[in-house]
Design a protein around this motif. Sequence first.
Motif, PDB file in Angstrom:
ATOM      1  N   PRO A   1       0.834  -1.206   0.000  1.00 50.83           N
ATOM      2  CA  PRO A   1       0.000   0.000   0.000  1.00 50.83           C
ATOM      3  C   PRO A   1       0.869   1.257   0.000  1.00 50.83           C
ATOM      4  O   PRO A   1       1.999   1.259   0.507  1.00 50.83           O
ATOM      5  CB  PRO A   1      -0.792  -0.117   1.303  1.00 50.83           C
ATOM      6  CG  PRO A   1      -0.697  -1.554   1.693  1.00 50.83           C
ATOM      7  CD  PRO A   1       0.613  -2.040   1.179  1.00 50.83           C
ATOM      8  N   ALA A   2       0.329   2.323  -0.546  1.00 50.34           N
ATOM      9  CA  ALA A   2       1.011   3.606  -0.497  1.00 50.34           C
ATOM     10  C   ALA A   2       0.985   4.147   0.932  1.00 50.34           C
ATOM     11  O   ALA A   2       0.245   3.665   1.783  1.00 50.34           O
ATOM     12  CB  ALA A   2       0.339   4.596  -1.451  1.00 50.34           C
ATOM     13  N   ALA A   3       1.781   5.178   1.170  1.00 54.19           N
ATOM     14  CA  ALA A   3       1.905   5.729   2.524  1.00 54.19           C
ATOM     15  C   ALA A   3       0.554   6.172   3.078  1.00 54.19           C
ATOM     16  O   ALA A   3       0.264   5.982   4.263  1.00 54.19           O
ATOM     17  CB  ALA A   3       2.892   6.889   2.515  1.00 54.19           C
ATOM     18  N   GLU A   4      -0.301   6.755   2.241  1.00 56.91           N
ATOM     19  CA  GLU A   4      -1.601   7.239   2.706  1.00 56.91           C
ATOM     20  C   GLU A   4      -2.473   6.085   3.190  1.00 56.91           C
ATOM     21  O   GLU A   4      -3.173   6.198   4.211  1.00 56.91           O
ATOM     22  CB  GLU A   4      -2.309   7.991   1.586  1.00 56.91           C
ATOM     23  CG  GLU A   4      -3.469   8.849   2.037  1.00 56.91           C
ATOM     24  CD  GLU A   4      -3.068   9.941   3.024  1.00 56.91           C
ATOM     25  OE1 GLU A   4      -3.875  10.229   3.924  1.00 56.91           O
ATOM     26  OE2 GLU A   4      -1.942  10.469   2.900  1.00 56.91           O
ATOM     27  N   ALA A   5      -2.428   4.958   2.470  1.00 53.61           N
ATOM     28  CA  ALA A   5      -3.207   3.792   2.889  1.00 53.61           C
ATOM     29  C   ALA A   5      -2.669   3.215   4.185  1.00 53.61           C
ATOM     30  O   ALA A   5      -3.428   2.686   5.015  1.00 53.61           O
ATOM     31  CB  ALA A   5      -3.197   2.735   1.794  1.00 53.61           C
TER      32      ALA A   5
ATOM     33  N   ALA B   1      -4.059   2.140   8.665  1.00 52.63           N
ATOM     34  CA  ALA B   1      -3.688   0.960   9.444  1.00 52.63           C
ATOM     35  C   ALA B   1      -2.952   1.347  10.717  1.00 52.63           C
ATOM     36  O   ALA B   1      -3.047   0.655  11.739  1.00 52.63           O
ATOM     37  CB  ALA B   1      -2.830   0.027   8.593  1.00 52.63           C
ATOM     38  N   LEU B   2      -2.219   2.456  10.691  1.00 56.74           N
ATOM     39  CA  LEU B   2      -1.457   2.871  11.868  1.00 56.74           C
ATOM     40  C   LEU B   2      -2.354   3.267  13.035  1.00 56.74           C
ATOM     41  O   LEU B   2      -1.911   3.251  14.177  1.00 56.74           O
ATOM     42  CB  LEU B   2      -0.547   4.053  11.513  1.00 56.74           C
ATOM     43  CG  LEU B   2       0.715   3.716  10.721  1.00 56.74           C
ATOM     44  CD1 LEU B   2       1.414   4.993  10.281  1.00 56.74           C
ATOM     45  CD2 LEU B   2       1.655   2.865  11.543  1.00 56.74           C
ATOM     46  N   ARG B   3      -3.612   3.591  12.771  1.00 54.45           N
ATOM     47  CA  ARG B   3      -4.515   4.015  13.849  1.00 54.45           C
ATOM     48  C   ARG B   3      -4.943   2.854  14.740  1.00 54.45           C
ATOM     49  O   ARG B   3      -5.556   3.070  15.784  1.00 54.45           O
ATOM     50  CB  ARG B   3      -5.763   4.680  13.258  1.00 54.45           C
ATOM     51  CG  ARG B   3      -5.464   5.924  12.441  1.00 54.45           C
ATOM     52  CD  ARG B   3      -6.737   6.693  12.127  1.00 54.45           C
ATOM     53  NE  ARG B   3      -6.469   7.757  11.171  1.00 54.45           N
ATOM     54  CZ  ARG B   3      -6.873   7.747   9.907  1.00 54.45           C
ATOM     55  NH1 ARG B   3      -7.601   6.735   9.466  1.00 54.45           N
ATOM     56  NH2 ARG B   3      -6.593   8.739   9.091  1.00 54.45           N
TER      57      ARG B   3
ATOM     58  N   GLN C   1       8.558   2.046  11.350  1.00 51.56           N
ATOM     59  CA  GLN C   1       9.339   3.081  12.026  1.00 51.56           C
ATOM     60  C   GLN C   1       8.432   3.960  12.881  1.00 51.56           C
ATOM     61  O   GLN C   1       8.754   4.275  14.029  1.00 51.56           O
ATOM     62  CB  GLN C   1      10.056   3.917  10.974  1.00 51.56           C
ATOM     63  CG  GLN C   1      10.849   5.090  11.516  1.00 51.56           C
ATOM     64  CD  GLN C   1      11.504   5.883  10.387  1.00 51.56           C
ATOM     65  OE1 GLN C   1      11.950   5.320   9.387  1.00 51.56           O
ATOM     66  NE2 GLN C   1      11.552   7.196  10.537  1.00 51.56           N
ATOM     67  N   ARG C   2       7.285   4.332  12.329  1.00 50.43           N
ATOM     68  CA  ARG C   2       6.346   5.163  13.077  1.00 50.43           C
ATOM     69  C   ARG C   2       5.818   4.420  14.305  1.00 50.43           C
ATOM     70  O   ARG C   2       5.715   4.994  15.407  1.00 50.43           O
ATOM     71  CB  ARG C   2       5.185   5.558  12.163  1.00 50.43           C
ATOM     72  CG  ARG C   2       4.076   6.337  12.833  1.00 50.43           C
ATOM     73  CD  ARG C   2       4.535   7.671  13.335  1.00 50.43           C
ATOM     74  NE  ARG C   2       3.444   8.446  13.918  1.00 50.43           N
ATOM     75  CZ  ARG C   2       3.625   9.442  14.770  1.00 50.43           C
ATOM     76  NH1 ARG C   2       4.844   9.781  15.161  1.00 50.43           N
ATOM     77  NH2 ARG C   2       2.590  10.108  15.249  1.00 50.43           N
TER      78      ARG C   2
END
Length: 300
Positions: A163-167, A171-173, A199-200
């Motif tokens: 997935p691109a960074a925006e996608a 998921a990071l939430r 990394q985030r």
Amino acid sequence: MLPTPALLAHAANLDLVIRHVLAGLGHGIHAGRERGAGVEFSEYRAYAPGDEWRRVDWKLLARADRYYVREAERDSHVAAWLWLDASASMAEPSYAMPGLDKLWFARTALACVAAIAQRQGDAFGLVVCADGRAEVTPASRGPRQLQRVLAALARASASGTLPAAEAMKTALRIAAAPAVVFAASDCLDWPSPLSEALQRLRHLRHDVRLLALRTQAEVDGSFPSGVAYRDRETSGSEVLHRLLPTDRVAYRDRVFQHFAGVAAHCRQHDIALTQARIEEPLEAVLRGWLRPPAARGARR
């Protein structure tokens, strides 16, 4: 003799494979209980400056004429998040063990981690990255959740790109509370939106453990001579690549440099890295991946 990954890959029942792999493994994701001001009494210890006065046992003080505090244990459940790279390159097969590929190894390893989390009573969820999308199975506990996660892993097929960074931001939430993140990828696309997401997550203080998978042929360049390859992740690519015997030294050097860069990036961002070949025994790879980060270095 223990079955090889190639033999396990032909087993139709994933539950049976998990039971076989976990038999005698003896590792958990984290310590199941921790000391603190919990509700289940564990032991007494001498008072130390800074201890809370409410934890002093006053009846014991009257008998022993010394200050003691009550130690207790409480559950230390954390969520486990499983991240699967199911991009097209994960379909790369083993040339040493027919029937085995990187995706089977990755999703079976993650299935075992899910089973361990369920056994420990932890919440666990799954993120599958394929076809430019990140599909999320929300975290929950219990046997039904295990079956949901296993079904999602079984459905995963290697296709498309990450997935691109925006996608990835969506998921990071998922991981608001402290979590252990187990990510399985071949790391061929690195740096990438996946590496940025991991990394985030690490910067958010989650325990991030990355499993970087390769085939034996990818490690040493032992691909069959004369076989042509097409880039699996470039849509419509008609460019064929051939690895000639004279190219193998240069190929191995490029691969070494690439994965040295992956390892350096992981060290820089405190991501625990386990490197493995899919031809290795799955039990041994899991043992290294589950080991607490402070107790291990990167596998090579």
